[in-house]
Design a protein around this motif. Structure first.
Motif, PDB file in Angstrom:
ATOM      1  N   ASP A  28     -38.297  33.780 -16.627  1.00  0.00           N
ATOM      2  CA  ASP A  28     -38.543  32.736 -15.639  1.00  0.00           C
ATOM      3  C   ASP A  28     -38.202  33.196 -14.224  1.00  0.00           C
ATOM      4  O   ASP A  28     -37.923  34.379 -13.998  1.00  0.00           O
ATOM      5  N   HIS A  29     -38.179  32.249 -13.297  1.00  0.00           N
ATOM      6  CA  HIS A  29     -37.925  32.538 -11.891  1.00  0.00           C
ATOM      7  C   HIS A  29     -36.524  33.082 -11.632  1.00  0.00           C
ATOM      8  O   HIS A  29     -36.261  33.621 -10.558  1.00  0.00           O
ATOM      9  N   GLU A  30     -35.628  32.967 -12.594  1.00  0.00           N
ATOM     10  CA  GLU A  30     -34.278  33.515 -12.470  1.00  0.00           C
ATOM     11  C   GLU A  30     -34.098  34.755 -13.345  1.00  0.00           C
ATOM     12  O   GLU A  30     -32.980  35.153 -13.633  1.00  0.00           O
ATOM     13  N   ASP A  31     -35.208  35.336 -13.805  1.00  0.00           N
ATOM     14  CA  ASP A  31     -35.202  36.510 -14.680  1.00  0.00           C
ATOM     15  C   ASP A  31     -34.485  36.255 -16.012  1.00  0.00           C
ATOM     16  O   ASP A  31     -33.938  37.170 -16.609  1.00  0.00           O
ATOM     17  N   MET A  32     -34.515  35.009 -16.441  1.00  0.00           N
ATOM     18  CA  MET A  32     -33.930  34.633 -17.725  1.00  0.00           C
ATOM     19  C   MET A  32     -35.053  34.443 -18.745  1.00  0.00           C
ATOM     20  O   MET A  32     -36.152  34.017 -18.383  1.00  0.00           O
ATOM     21  N   PRO A  33     -34.791  34.737 -20.017  1.00  0.00           N
ATOM     22  CA  PRO A  33     -35.827  34.518 -21.031  1.00  0.00           C
ATOM     23  C   PRO A  33     -36.291  33.064 -21.025  1.00  0.00           C
ATOM     24  O   PRO A  33     -35.481  32.143 -20.942  1.00  0.00           O
ATOM     25  N   PHE A  34     -37.600  32.893 -21.083  1.00  0.00           N
ATOM     26  CA  PHE A  34     -38.200  31.560 -21.116  1.00  0.00           C
ATOM     27  C   PHE A  34     -38.954  31.444 -22.434  1.00  0.00           C
ATOM     28  O   PHE A  34     -40.093  31.863 -22.562  1.00  0.00           O
ATOM     29  N   LEU A  35     -38.255  30.889 -23.437  1.00  0.00           N
ATOM     30  CA  LEU A  35     -38.783  30.880 -24.795  1.00  0.00           C
ATOM     31  C   LEU A  35     -40.005  29.994 -25.011  1.00  0.00           C
ATOM     32  O   LEU A  35     -40.834  30.330 -25.861  1.00  0.00           O
ATOM     33  N   PRO A  36     -40.184  28.889 -24.292  1.00  0.00           N
ATOM     34  CA  PRO A  36     -41.408  28.114 -24.548  1.00  0.00           C
ATOM     35  C   PRO A  36     -42.689  28.941 -24.379  1.00  0.00           C
ATOM     36  O   PRO A  36     -43.563  28.914 -25.246  1.00  0.00           O
ATOM     37  N   LEU A  37     -42.802  29.698 -23.293  1.00  0.00           N
ATOM     38  CA  LEU A  37     -44.007  30.525 -23.104  1.00  0.00           C
ATOM     39  C   LEU A  37     -44.011  31.733 -24.036  1.00  0.00           C
ATOM     40  O   LEU A  37     -45.073  32.165 -24.494  1.00  0.00           O
ATOM     41  N   THR A  38     -42.848  32.273 -24.332  1.00  0.00           N
ATOM     42  CA  THR A  38     -42.765  33.395 -25.279  1.00  0.00           C
ATOM     43  C   THR A  38     -43.235  32.943 -26.655  1.00  0.00           C
ATOM     44  O   THR A  38     -44.072  33.603 -27.283  1.00  0.00           O
ATOM     45  N   ASP A  39     -42.703  31.820 -27.121  1.00  0.00           N
ATOM     46  CA  ASP A  39     -43.113  31.292 -28.424  1.00  0.00           C
ATOM     47  C   ASP A  39     -44.587  30.909 -28.427  1.00  0.00           C
ATOM     48  O   ASP A  39     -45.285  31.105 -29.426  1.00  0.00           O
TER      49      ASP A  39
END
Length: 145
Positions: A28-39
């Motif tokens: 995401d915008h904070e360089d954190m994993p964004f699981l909704p789009l990954t999944d």
């Protein structure tokens, strides 16, 4: 690690030799994993071609950036997990403000009219966002129908 940026949301491929359930991870915008789009991407790969799944993901990345920065529903930023009415308003605003479409309501339906300024990616965006929410419902990550 190969990174492909799309505004503030982007994805990286898992490095060779690293074992992971994900071959691709969205950040995401904070360089954190964004699981909704990954999944979503991995769920799509089971139903459509890899190139179509990637195309859908790439179409959604700017929308998620826009949600973070510009969306507004009753004075608040819209989150992807908000109730359907907030999501509909955000999608309409995105179509009008970012994709130069005209959205009109008629008989409880909303019609998207392309303009000369509308990009040819409008249909892909609408298909992508519909597919995203179908996946989130099927994966039990979005509680609304």
């Amino acid at each position: 690690m190969t990174a492909i940026e799309s505004n503030n949301y982007y994805y990286v491929y898992c490095p060779k030799g690293i074992e992971s359930r994900y071959e691709l991870l969205v950040l995401d915008h904070e360089d954190m994993p964004f699981l909704p789009l990954t999944d979503f991407y991995h769920d799509c790969k089971g139903r459509i071609s890899n190139s179509s799944a990637l195309s859908y993901l790439q179409t959604l990345l700017p929308f998620f950036k826009w949600l973070n920065q510009y969306s507004n529903y009753q004075g608040s930023r819209v989150q992807w997990s908000d109730p359907p009415e907030a999501i509909r308003v955000a999608i309409e605003d995105y179509l009008m403000n970012e994709m130069s479409c005209k959205v009109k309501e008629k008989d409880m339906f909303r019609f998207v009219n392309l303009t000369q300024k509308s990009p040819n990616t409008v249909n892909r965006f609408l298909s992508s966002v519909k597919s995203f929410y179908k996946s989130m419902i099927n994966l039990r990550q979005y509680p609304f129908l």
